[in-house]
Design a protein around this motif. Structure first.
Motif, PDB file in Angstrom:
ATOM      1  N   LEU A 110      31.345  19.571  55.470  1.00  0.00           N
ATOM      2  CA  LEU A 110      30.947  20.157  54.184  1.00  0.00           C
ATOM      3  C   LEU A 110      32.149  20.613  53.360  1.00  0.00           C
ATOM      4  O   LEU A 110      32.038  20.886  52.172  1.00  0.00           O
ATOM      5  CB  LEU A 110      30.025  21.369  54.415  1.00  0.00           C
ATOM      6  CG  LEU A 110      28.677  21.044  55.052  1.00  0.00           C
ATOM      7  CD1 LEU A 110      27.900  22.316  55.328  1.00  0.00           C
ATOM      8  CD2 LEU A 110      27.870  20.121  54.144  1.00  0.00           C
ATOM      9  N   ARG A 111      33.296  20.704  54.019  1.00  0.00           N
ATOM     10  CA  ARG A 111      34.519  21.165  53.338  1.00  0.00           C
ATOM     11  C   ARG A 111      34.801  20.253  52.141  1.00  0.00           C
ATOM     12  O   ARG A 111      34.744  19.027  52.274  1.00  0.00           O
ATOM     13  CB  ARG A 111      35.657  21.090  54.353  1.00  0.00           C
ATOM     14  CG  ARG A 111      36.966  21.640  53.905  1.00  0.00           C
ATOM     15  CD  ARG A 111      37.952  21.578  55.070  1.00  0.00           C
ATOM     16  NE  ARG A 111      37.735  22.666  56.022  1.00  0.00           N
ATOM     17  CZ  ARG A 111      38.108  23.918  55.828  1.00  0.00           C
ATOM     18  NH1 ARG A 111      38.731  24.249  54.712  1.00  0.00           N
ATOM     19  NH2 ARG A 111      37.877  24.840  56.733  1.00  0.00           N
ATOM     20  N   PRO A 112      35.105  20.823  50.976  1.00  0.00           N
ATOM     21  CA  PRO A 112      35.374  19.969  49.813  1.00  0.00           C
ATOM     22  C   PRO A 112      36.469  18.945  50.112  1.00  0.00           C
ATOM     23  O   PRO A 112      37.471  19.266  50.757  1.00  0.00           O
ATOM     24  CB  PRO A 112      35.838  20.976  48.754  1.00  0.00           C
ATOM     25  CG  PRO A 112      35.195  22.264  49.147  1.00  0.00           C
ATOM     26  CD  PRO A 112      35.154  22.250  50.647  1.00  0.00           C
ATOM     27  N   SER A 113      36.249  17.715  49.663  1.00  0.00           N
ATOM     28  CA  SER A 113      37.196  16.653  49.982  1.00  0.00           C
ATOM     29  C   SER A 113      38.343  16.651  48.984  1.00  0.00           C
ATOM     30  O   SER A 113      38.317  17.374  47.992  1.00  0.00           O
ATOM     31  CB  SER A 113      36.486  15.309  49.988  1.00  0.00           C
ATOM     32  OG  SER A 113      36.005  15.081  48.692  1.00  0.00           O
ATOM     33  N   ASN A 114      39.341  15.836  49.233  1.00  0.00           N
ATOM     34  CA  ASN A 114      40.524  15.825  48.385  1.00  0.00           C
ATOM     35  C   ASN A 114      40.283  15.058  47.079  1.00  0.00           C
ATOM     36  O   ASN A 114      41.032  15.210  46.132  1.00  0.00           O
ATOM     37  CB  ASN A 114      41.716  15.223  49.140  1.00  0.00           C
ATOM     38  CG  ASN A 114      41.954  15.938  50.455  1.00  0.00           C
ATOM     39  OD1 ASN A 114      41.700  15.413  51.536  1.00  0.00           O
ATOM     40  ND2 ASN A 114      42.395  17.191  50.371  1.00  0.00           N
ATOM     41  N   ARG A 115      39.246  14.235  47.068  1.00  0.00           N
ATOM     42  CA  ARG A 115      38.925  13.528  45.821  1.00  0.00           C
ATOM     43  C   ARG A 115      37.488  13.857  45.448  1.00  0.00           C
ATOM     44  O   ARG A 115      36.578  13.732  46.275  1.00  0.00           O
ATOM     45  CB  ARG A 115      39.048  12.014  46.032  1.00  0.00           C
ATOM     46  CG  ARG A 115      38.655  11.208  44.795  1.00  0.00           C
ATOM     47  CD  ARG A 115      38.992   9.752  44.974  1.00  0.00           C
ATOM     48  NE  ARG A 115      38.174   9.093  45.992  1.00  0.00           N
ATOM     49  CZ  ARG A 115      36.988   8.538  45.751  1.00  0.00           C
ATOM     50  NH1 ARG A 115      36.464   8.560  44.545  1.00  0.00           N
ATOM     51  NH2 ARG A 115      36.311   7.958  46.733  1.00  0.00           N
ATOM     52  N   ILE A 116      37.307  14.304  44.210  1.00  0.00           N
ATOM     53  CA  ILE A 116      35.958  14.599  43.712  1.00  0.00           C
ATOM     54  C   ILE A 116      35.419  13.317  43.066  1.00  0.00           C
ATOM     55  O   ILE A 116      36.131  12.630  42.347  1.00  0.00           O
ATOM     56  CB  ILE A 116      36.035  15.752  42.666  1.00  0.00           C
ATOM     57  CG1 ILE A 116      36.540  17.032  43.341  1.00  0.00           C
ATOM     58  CG2 ILE A 116      34.693  15.990  41.992  1.00  0.00           C
ATOM     59  CD1 ILE A 116      35.675  17.561  44.464  1.00  0.00           C
ATOM     60  N   ARG A 117      34.155  13.005  43.386  1.00  0.00           N
ATOM     61  CA  ARG A 117      33.602  11.762  42.821  1.00  0.00           C
ATOM     62  C   ARG A 117      33.268  11.909  41.340  1.00  0.00           C
ATOM     63  O   ARG A 117      33.451  10.994  40.550  1.00  0.00           O
ATOM     64  CB  ARG A 117      32.351  11.357  43.595  1.00  0.00           C
ATOM     65  CG  ARG A 117      32.700  10.822  44.968  1.00  0.00           C
ATOM     66  CD  ARG A 117      31.476  10.396  45.750  1.00  0.00           C
ATOM     67  NE  ARG A 117      31.839  10.291  47.160  1.00  0.00           N
ATOM     68  CZ  ARG A 117      32.575   9.321  47.664  1.00  0.00           C
ATOM     69  NH1 ARG A 117      33.013   8.346  46.911  1.00  0.00           N
ATOM     70  NH2 ARG A 117      32.869   9.302  48.948  1.00  0.00           N
ATOM     71  N   LYS A 118      32.750  13.090  40.978  1.00  0.00           N
ATOM     72  CA  LYS A 118      32.369  13.308  39.589  1.00  0.00           C
ATOM     73  C   LYS A 118      32.744  14.725  39.190  1.00  0.00           C
ATOM     74  O   LYS A 118      32.298  15.651  39.862  1.00  0.00           O
ATOM     75  CB  LYS A 118      30.850  13.112  39.459  1.00  0.00           C
ATOM     76  CG  LYS A 118      30.397  12.805  38.064  1.00  0.00           C
ATOM     77  CD  LYS A 118      28.941  12.411  38.099  1.00  0.00           C
ATOM     78  CE  LYS A 118      28.347  12.647  36.724  1.00  0.00           C
ATOM     79  NZ  LYS A 118      26.924  12.662  36.726  1.00  0.00           N
ATOM     80  N   PRO A 119      33.591  14.927  38.199  1.00  0.00           N
ATOM     81  CA  PRO A 119      34.198  13.941  37.322  1.00  0.00           C
ATOM     82  C   PRO A 119      35.292  13.130  38.012  1.00  0.00           C
ATOM     83  O   PRO A 119      35.955  13.637  38.937  1.00  0.00           O
ATOM     84  CB  PRO A 119      34.808  14.800  36.221  1.00  0.00           C
ATOM     85  CG  PRO A 119      35.138  16.084  36.889  1.00  0.00           C
ATOM     86  CD  PRO A 119      34.065  16.299  37.899  1.00  0.00           C
TER      87      PRO A 119
END
Ligand SMILES: Cc1cc2nc3c(=O)[nH]c(=O)nc-3n(C[C@H](O)[C@H](O)[C@H](O)COP(=O)(O)OP(=O)(O)OC[C@H]3O[C@@H](n4cnc5c(N)ncnc54)[C@H](O)[C@@H]3O)c2cc1C
Length: 491
Positions: free
Chosen positions: A450-459
């Motif tokens: 669940l940890r936020p990933s290094n690349r956000i899909r949107k935006p």
């Protein structure tokens, strides 16, 4: 060549900047404070010098790799000094144990403390090493959202081997299965706090940390941990990175679900991509344009991620030298389970705290005036909630002093310099979500996913690095997160 803006000059942001600039990209870093380093800061006053954040560094190869990527000369790198003993432990029953950096010496100490546990340390470290070997590639060195990476056969095999990485027991259950003596259980349970988690709920996979510390070593930086920040800023500047200090990013701007740049007091600066080294939850719920509306309509899960614990820091300049102390010391509470109930369940300052003391003047004599020492004192605290936000932290001083006094370390009348850093200070100075020290906690089995990933899909065009993004908190992991974010931008 991409033109990339980085929000925040914490260690994660510095790592991302160096990795990208060394590949020829055009990098601008915006930092709201007057200096770089974020939680890894320093204070000098009254002849004393203190690091205000990290005091021990592990996984030195991560730093070496960063220097190599930036083409740093030998004299541009900090000197890492192995710490020995890694820590001196003072237990509630009066026992003192040195965790020597040499495994055999450590085992000998343990054998004297608890003969029945003579072989347990090496067996435990073998188990810890096995988990590291199975998980590090997928959970530390790659991005979990990089589908191609996840589908690599060896990574699929790791996921299929979940029982072997001990994800179904807690840290405490894992540790307890190796040691008979409660003091040793407490000692190894403590490693869950290295990323701000609760050993009684965090998955036993976190038991990799003792392997990292005992078999790869624990290090101090000559001159103080802040020397590391200084060296990384210099390296980044040499590679052409531009730093704008005292420049708060008010928003990460977007158009048609694509990142446009950042807005500061002096207007909008356009960038091909933006990496936020600011806390991920703060970034995704406050900083990103339109995020407040997304929060209101419950369009994402960021607010539900449990922060790591916070901390209360005392910086004490102390007259005299306490020979009973080593460079790093832990004074354990009498009831560890209750302490974590206070921190993570009741969200109140622990009634009976464990206290950490580090004294850098033991190595760098100029960190304190002659005849004095600099005590960096840290107590784990709950992250900020409505209930504890107005707590009288200064009143907690006595609990800390009496924990030390109980172990025969009486300093109260010799304190000649004093400064306190509270959870609210961490929140305010660094935008640390609810004052958390390490970002997101790993208190549940699925926290890593669940940890936020290094690349956000949107935006599109938004990337994250730092303790609250993948792979997690602590110096080596945030340096890795900067590398993973930079690689994602380059991809
Ligand atoms: C008391 C304490 C003790 C610790 N001990 C250890 C230890 O012994 N070993 C270890 O490995 N780790 C330790 N840590 C953890 C370690 O310090 C952190 O994991 C690490 O430094 C965090 O780096 P980061 O990249 O997440 O950035 P942060 O340090 O969180 O920096 C983020 C930066 O972004 C800036 N920023 C935020 N919002 C904005 C904005 N809107 N505009 C511009 N700039 C912004 C902030 O000012 C800050 O400089 C400790 C931390 C603390 C606080």
């Amino acid at each position: 060549m991409a033109n990339v803006g980085i929000v925040g000059a914490g260690l994660g942001g510095l790592s991302a900047a160096i990795h990208l600039a060394s590949s020829g990209h055009d990098i601008t870093v915006y930092e709201r404070n007057a200096t770089a380093g974020g939680k890894a800061s320093e204070i000098s006053s009254g002849g004393f010098r203190f690091d205000t954040g990290p005091s021990l560094i592990t996984m030195p190869f991560v730093l070496r790799e960063l220097y190599d990527a930036g083409g740093a000369e030998e004299d541009e790198r900090v000197e890492l000094l192995p710490v020995d003993p890694i820590c001196r432990y003072f237990f509630d029953d009066g026992t003192v144990l040195d965790a020597a950096s040499d495994e055999q010496a450590f085992c000998a100490q343990v054998a004297a403390l608890s003969p029945v546990d003579t072989d347990a340390v090496s067996r435990f470290l073998d188990y810890s090493q096995r988990i590291y070997e199975l998980t590090s590639d997928i959970f530390l060195f790659h991005s979990l959202t990089d589908l191609k990476s996840l589908l690599r056969w060896k990574h699929v095999k790791t996921l299929l081997r979940l029982p072997q990485i001990d994800a179904f027991r807690t840290v405490h259950e894992g540790v307890q299965s190796f040691f008979h003596d409660d003091r040793l259980v407490q000692l190894f349970d403590r490693y869950a706090t290295y990323n701000g988690s609760n050993p009684y709920t965090a998955p036993a996979t976190l038991n990799i940390i003792p392997y990292v510390e005992y078999r790869m070593g624990g290090y101090y930086v000559r001159g103080g941990i802040y020397a590391l920040v200084r060296s990384l800023v210099q390296l980044a500047e040499k590679l052409g990175v531009r730093f704008h200090y005292e420049t708060t990013v008010e928003a990460i701007t977007t158009k048609h679900a694509v990142v446009q740049g950042v807005r500061t007091e002096s207007g909008i600066r356009t960038h091909d991509a933006v990496i936020s080294n600011a806390d991920a939850v703060y970034t995704m719920t406050t900083l990103l344009e339109g995020s407040r509306q997304a929060v209101a309509s419950k369009k994402h899960h960021y607010e539900t991620l449990e922060p790591s614990c916070s901390g209360l820091v005392f910086l004490w300049g102390v007259r005299g030298r306490r020979d009973a102390l080593a460079q790093h010391n832990i004074f354990f509470s009498g009831n560890y389970a209750e302490e974590f109930e206070d921190i993570f369940v009741r969200h109140i300052p622990p009634a009976d705290p464990t206290v950490y003391v580090s004294i850098t003047a033991r190595v760098d004599e100029d960190h304190a005036p002659e005849g004095c020492e600099n005590f960096f004192v840290l107590v784990n605290m709950p992250y900020l909630t409505e209930k504890n936000r107005d707590y009288d932290w200064a009143g907690y001083r006595d609990s800390v002093l009496s924990r030390l006094q109980q172990a025969g370390v009486d300093i109260e009348t010799d304190i000649v310099y004093e400064e306190m850093i509270t959870p609210a200070d961490l929140e305010q100075r660094f935008n640390a979500n609810r004052g958390s020290i390490y970002g997101i906690s790993s208190n549940s089995r699925n926290a890593a996913f669940l940890r936020p990933s290094n690349r956000i899909r949107k935006p599109r065009g938004l990337y994250l690095c730092g303790g609250s993004a993948h792979p997690g908190g602590g110096v080596p992991l945030v340096l890795l997160s900067g590398k993973l974010a930079a690689e994602a931008v380059m991809r």
